[in-house]
Design a protein around this motif. Structure first.
Motif, PDB file in Angstrom:
ATOM      1  N   ILE A 135      -6.386   9.521  10.173  1.00  0.00           N
ATOM      2  CA  ILE A 135      -5.609   8.913   9.099  1.00  0.00           C
ATOM      3  C   ILE A 135      -5.460   7.406   9.328  1.00  0.00           C
ATOM      4  CG2 ILE A 135      -3.323   9.287  10.141  1.00  0.00           C
ATOM      5  CD1 ILE A 135      -2.393  10.181   7.288  1.00  0.00           C
ATOM      6  N   LYS A 136      -5.620   6.632   8.269  1.00  0.00           N
ATOM      7  CA  LYS A 136      -5.427   5.174   8.340  1.00  0.00           C
ATOM      8  C   LYS A 136      -3.928   4.884   8.265  1.00  0.00           C
ATOM      9  CE  LYS A 136      -9.851   4.224   6.043  1.00  0.00           C
ATOM     10  NZ  LYS A 136     -10.280   5.634   5.873  1.00  0.00           N
ATOM     11  N   ILE A 137      -3.477   3.914   9.082  1.00  0.00           N
ATOM     12  CA  ILE A 137      -2.035   3.710   9.263  1.00  0.00           C
ATOM     13  C   ILE A 137      -1.694   2.234   9.170  1.00  0.00           C
ATOM     14  CG2 ILE A 137      -0.079   4.114  10.813  1.00  0.00           C
ATOM     15  CD1 ILE A 137      -2.028   6.113  12.299  1.00  0.00           C
ATOM     16  N   GLY A 138      -0.574   1.944   8.513  1.00  0.00           N
ATOM     17  CA  GLY A 138      -0.123   0.560   8.480  1.00  0.00           C
ATOM     18  C   GLY A 138       1.211   0.401   7.795  1.00  0.00           C
ATOM     19  N   PRO A 139       1.783  -0.796   7.876  1.00  0.00           N
ATOM     20  CA  PRO A 139       3.033  -1.064   7.155  1.00  0.00           C
ATOM     21  C   PRO A 139       2.800  -0.997   5.660  1.00  0.00           C
ATOM     22  CG  PRO A 139       2.138  -3.092   8.071  1.00  0.00           C
ATOM     23  CD  PRO A 139       1.303  -1.987   8.597  1.00  0.00           C
ATOM     24  N   GLY A 140       3.724  -0.389   4.955  1.00  0.00           N
ATOM     25  CA  GLY A 140       3.548  -0.267   3.505  1.00  0.00           C
ATOM     26  C   GLY A 140       4.885  -0.221   2.782  1.00  0.00           C
ATOM     27  N   VAL A 141       5.491  -1.409   2.602  1.00  0.00           N
ATOM     28  CA  VAL A 141       4.968  -2.712   2.970  1.00  0.00           C
ATOM     29  C   VAL A 141       5.980  -3.464   3.840  1.00  0.00           C
ATOM     30  CG1 VAL A 141       3.573  -2.910   0.882  1.00  0.00           C
ATOM     31  CG2 VAL A 141       5.906  -3.837   0.881  1.00  0.00           C
ATOM     32  N   LYS A 155     -10.411   1.411  14.434  1.00  0.00           N
ATOM     33  CA  LYS A 155     -10.545   0.780  13.110  1.00  0.00           C
ATOM     34  C   LYS A 155      -9.821   1.542  12.008  1.00  0.00           C
ATOM     35  CE  LYS A 155     -13.409  -1.894  15.330  1.00  0.00           C
ATOM     36  NZ  LYS A 155     -12.922  -3.145  15.920  1.00  0.00           N
ATOM     37  N   ARG A 156      -8.627   2.077  12.304  1.00  0.00           N
ATOM     38  CA  ARG A 156      -7.881   2.827  11.288  1.00  0.00           C
ATOM     39  C   ARG A 156      -6.661   2.067  10.766  1.00  0.00           C
ATOM     40  NH1 ARG A 156      -5.371   7.395  13.138  1.00  0.00           N
ATOM     41  NH2 ARG A 156      -5.822   7.090  15.355  1.00  0.00           N
ATOM     42  N   THR A 157      -6.533   0.794  11.103  1.00  0.00           N
ATOM     43  CA  THR A 157      -5.346   0.040  10.708  1.00  0.00           C
ATOM     44  C   THR A 157      -5.521  -0.571   9.325  1.00  0.00           C
ATOM     45  OG1 THR A 157      -4.786  -0.483  12.997  1.00  0.00           O
ATOM     46  CG2 THR A 157      -3.861  -1.915  11.314  1.00  0.00           C
ATOM     47  N   VAL A 158      -4.464  -0.469   8.511  1.00  0.00           N
ATOM     48  CA  VAL A 158      -4.383  -1.158   7.220  1.00  0.00           C
ATOM     49  C   VAL A 158      -3.089  -1.959   7.220  1.00  0.00           C
ATOM     50  CG1 VAL A 158      -5.808   0.456   5.890  1.00  0.00           C
ATOM     51  CG2 VAL A 158      -3.371   0.935   6.204  1.00  0.00           C
ATOM     52  N   PHE A 159      -2.999  -2.912   6.301  1.00  0.00           N
ATOM     53  CA  PHE A 159      -1.837  -3.803   6.329  1.00  0.00           C
ATOM     54  C   PHE A 159      -1.329  -4.024   4.909  1.00  0.00           C
ATOM     55  CE2 PHE A 159       0.277  -7.973   6.572  1.00  0.00           C
ATOM     56  CZ  PHE A 159       1.117  -7.768   7.663  1.00  0.00           C
ATOM     57  N   GLY A 160      -0.103  -3.577   4.651  1.00  0.00           N
ATOM     58  CA  GLY A 160       0.514  -3.768   3.343  1.00  0.00           C
ATOM     59  C   GLY A 160       1.652  -4.761   3.431  1.00  0.00           C
ATOM     60  N   ILE A 161       1.673  -5.728   2.520  1.00  0.00           N
ATOM     61  CA  ILE A 161       2.689  -6.774   2.562  1.00  0.00           C
ATOM     62  C   ILE A 161       3.107  -7.155   1.146  1.00  0.00           C
ATOM     63  CG2 ILE A 161       0.925  -8.608   2.656  1.00  0.00           C
ATOM     64  CD1 ILE A 161       2.926 -10.135   4.529  1.00  0.00           C
ATOM     65  N   GLY A 162       4.393  -7.430   0.968  1.00  0.00           N
ATOM     66  CA  GLY A 162       4.918  -7.861  -0.321  1.00  0.00           C
ATOM     67  C   GLY A 162       5.782  -9.098  -0.145  1.00  0.00           C
ATOM     68  N   ILE A 182      -1.512  -5.915  -1.112  1.00  0.00           N
ATOM     69  CA  ILE A 182      -0.303  -6.610  -1.547  1.00  0.00           C
ATOM     70  C   ILE A 182       0.518  -5.685  -2.438  1.00  0.00           C
ATOM     71  CG2 ILE A 182       0.585  -8.488  -3.006  1.00  0.00           C
ATOM     72  CD1 ILE A 182      -1.607 -10.264  -1.975  1.00  0.00           C
ATOM     73  N   GLY A 183       1.796  -5.548  -2.108  1.00  0.00           N
ATOM     74  CA  GLY A 183       2.711  -4.813  -2.967  1.00  0.00           C
ATOM     75  C   GLY A 183       3.139  -5.715  -4.113  1.00  0.00           C
ATOM     76  N   ALA A 184       2.802  -5.331  -5.338  1.00  0.00           N
ATOM     77  CA  ALA A 184       3.002  -6.241  -6.472  1.00  0.00           C
ATOM     78  C   ALA A 184       3.464  -5.497  -7.708  1.00  0.00           C
ATOM     79  CB  ALA A 184       1.707  -6.992  -6.777  1.00  0.00           C
ATOM     80  N   GLN A 185       4.268  -6.181  -8.516  1.00  0.00           N
ATOM     81  CA  GLN A 185       4.711  -5.671  -9.814  1.00  0.00           C
ATOM     82  C   GLN A 185       4.568  -6.736 -10.898  1.00  0.00           C
ATOM     83  OE1 GLN A 185       5.174  -2.098  -8.549  1.00  0.00           O
ATOM     84  NE2 GLN A 185       6.189  -2.372 -10.492  1.00  0.00           N
ATOM     85  N   SER A 186       4.895  -7.974 -10.580  1.00  0.00           N
ATOM     86  CA  SER A 186       4.885  -9.038 -11.587  1.00  0.00           C
ATOM     87  C   SER A 186       3.457  -9.461 -11.922  1.00  0.00           C
ATOM     88  CB  SER A 186       5.658 -10.257 -11.072  1.00  0.00           C
ATOM     89  OG  SER A 186       4.932 -10.899 -10.037  1.00  0.00           O
ATOM     90  N   PRO A 187       3.228  -9.962 -13.135  1.00  0.00           N
ATOM     91  CA  PRO A 187       1.878 -10.420 -13.507  1.00  0.00           C
ATOM     92  C   PRO A 187       1.286 -11.416 -12.522  1.00  0.00           C
ATOM     93  CG  PRO A 187       3.269 -10.308 -15.453  1.00  0.00           C
ATOM     94  CD  PRO A 187       4.163 -10.037 -14.280  1.00  0.00           C
ATOM     95  N   LEU A 219       0.336  -9.614  -9.259  1.00  0.00           N
ATOM     96  CA  LEU A 219      -0.801  -8.729  -9.514  1.00  0.00           C
ATOM     97  C   LEU A 219      -2.098  -9.533  -9.546  1.00  0.00           C
ATOM     98  CD1 LEU A 219       0.876  -6.532 -12.249  1.00  0.00           C
ATOM     99  CD2 LEU A 219       0.082  -5.681 -10.036  1.00  0.00           C
ATOM    100  N   ARG A 220      -2.049 -10.690 -10.212  1.00  0.00           N
ATOM    101  CA  ARG A 220      -3.240 -11.547 -10.274  1.00  0.00           C
ATOM    102  C   ARG A 220      -3.605 -12.039  -8.874  1.00  0.00           C
ATOM    103  NH1 ARG A 220      -3.818 -16.700 -10.110  1.00  0.00           N
ATOM    104  NH2 ARG A 220      -1.616 -17.156 -10.539  1.00  0.00           N
ATOM    105  N   ILE A 221      -2.606 -12.460  -8.104  1.00  0.00           N
ATOM    106  CA  ILE A 221      -2.869 -12.941  -6.752  1.00  0.00           C
ATOM    107  C   ILE A 221      -3.448 -11.826  -5.878  1.00  0.00           C
ATOM    108  CG2 ILE A 221      -1.727 -13.714  -4.625  1.00  0.00           C
ATOM    109  CD1 ILE A 221       0.117 -15.407  -6.406  1.00  0.00           C
ATOM    110  N   SER A 222      -2.945 -10.618  -6.056  1.00  0.00           N
ATOM    111  CA  SER A 222      -3.471  -9.498  -5.262  1.00  0.00           C
ATOM    112  C   SER A 222      -4.953  -9.298  -5.555  1.00  0.00           C
ATOM    113  CB  SER A 222      -2.686  -8.216  -5.550  1.00  0.00           C
ATOM    114  OG  SER A 222      -2.995  -7.678  -6.816  1.00  0.00           O
TER     115      SER A 222
END
Length: 309
Positions: free
Chosen positions: A58-64, A88-95, A138-143, A146-149
């Motif tokens: 399983i891939k694992i990381g902060p979310g977010v 090589k199972r690390t992922v990285f979520g950031i907001g 990238i954790g995103a909601q705003s337009p 979302l565009r930056i992500s």
């Protein structure tokens, strides 16, 4: 069309063993990703390391997480170490963080979008220099986010459960992807979705009601308008929750609201709902709380769901 991937999103508990056992169970069931919410009072690195050592695929990381908890150099060292440790199972979520988190950290929340963008760009550059290809979400909601992500990340984690939301959100991601001259087929759109599963549909729906109530209480007018939800319904739910009258708040949660803000039902009923999200452009379905009446038993029920995709 891309296949649907499955992730699980958890808010970690104080008991380390409980967190490890939950992710091990998710791995056994067939989940491909584990996203761990970053609480300001916990050591994320130690938790991720402990889970990494007890899992295999399983891939694992902060979310977010967010750019204010640690500087780039600290996160860089930790994530590269975890990636090597996990094969090589690390992922990285950031907001961008929020005011509540900033208050807990005793930090000023200034220029969150530009701060996040600069932080992610530095991480990408550093990962490339270290030849460590860790996907950044990238954790995103705003337009704008979302565009930056779409422009600078490998994927986007979106708190949304309904196809109507993705009709509204995806064009903003596409703008970012077009600007960076990437291809949408290489981008992962992850739906972080309150999910409740049970062999009894009514039990599944009832378990989701409290989560849906809190989501609606925090809804902005544009989201209410998108789903034709009267402002009065939101106000009644908010007022009930603010007074601690949860029972009264739940009286306003009808089936249509459950369907808008969560995915709830039996395995047979959940599969077509996820398939509809897939047709809307979602490429990863992240199962998040409440899970169901009994957490571990509910997660086991996802084995049939995952095997259907």
């Amino acid at each position: 069309m891309k296949t649907m991937k499955f992730g699980i999103g958890i808010i970690p508990q104080d008991n380390l063993d409980e967190n490890i056992e939950l992710i091990k169970l998710a791995e056994d069931v067939g989940f491909e990703y584990a996203w761990i919410s970053h609480k300001s009072d916990m050591n994320m690195y130690q938790l991720l390391k402990a889970i990494t050592l007890e899992t295999e695929t399983i891939k694992i990381g902060p979310g977010v997480t967010n750019p204010y908890i640690k500087n780039v150099e600290n996160f860089l060292y930790e994530m590269i170490h975890l990636n090597n440790l996990s094969n090589k199972r690390t992922v990285f979520g950031i907001g961008p963080g929020n005011r509540k988190i900033m208050k807990e950290l005793n930090r000023q929340w200034s220029n969150p979008v530009s701060t996040l963008k600069e932080y992610v760009q530095k991480l990408h550059e550093s990962f490339e220099k270290k030849k460590s290809n860790i996907p950044i979400y990238i954790g995103a909601q705003s337009p704008k986010l979302l565009r930056i992500s779409g422009e600078i990340s490998d994927g986007c984690i979106v708190n949304a459960s309904h196809p109507k939301d993705y009709e509204e959100l995806l064009p903003h991601i596409q703008k970012g992807i077009d600007h960076s001259k990437k291809d949408m087929k290489d981008f992962d759109i992850a739906a972080y979705t309150p999910t409740s599963i049970d062999n009894d549909i009514e039990i599944a729906k009832n378990a989701s009601k409290i989560v849906v109530a809190f989501i609606i209480a925090g809804c902005a007018p544009p989201l209410l308008e998108r789903h034709d939800i009267p402002q009065e319904v939101r106000d009644n739910i908010y007022l009930s929750l603010s007074r601690g009258n949860i029972g009264n708040a739940l009286r306003f949660i009808e089936d249509d609201l459950i369907d808008i803000f969560s995915v709830a039902g039996t395995s047979k009923e959940i599969i077509p709902k996820i398939d509809t999200l897939k047709e809307s452009g979602v490429t990863q379905f992240i199962v998040s709380a409440p899970f169901g009446r009994q957490q571990n038993e509910s997660i086991k029920l996802f084995e049939d769901v995952i095997s259907s995709f």
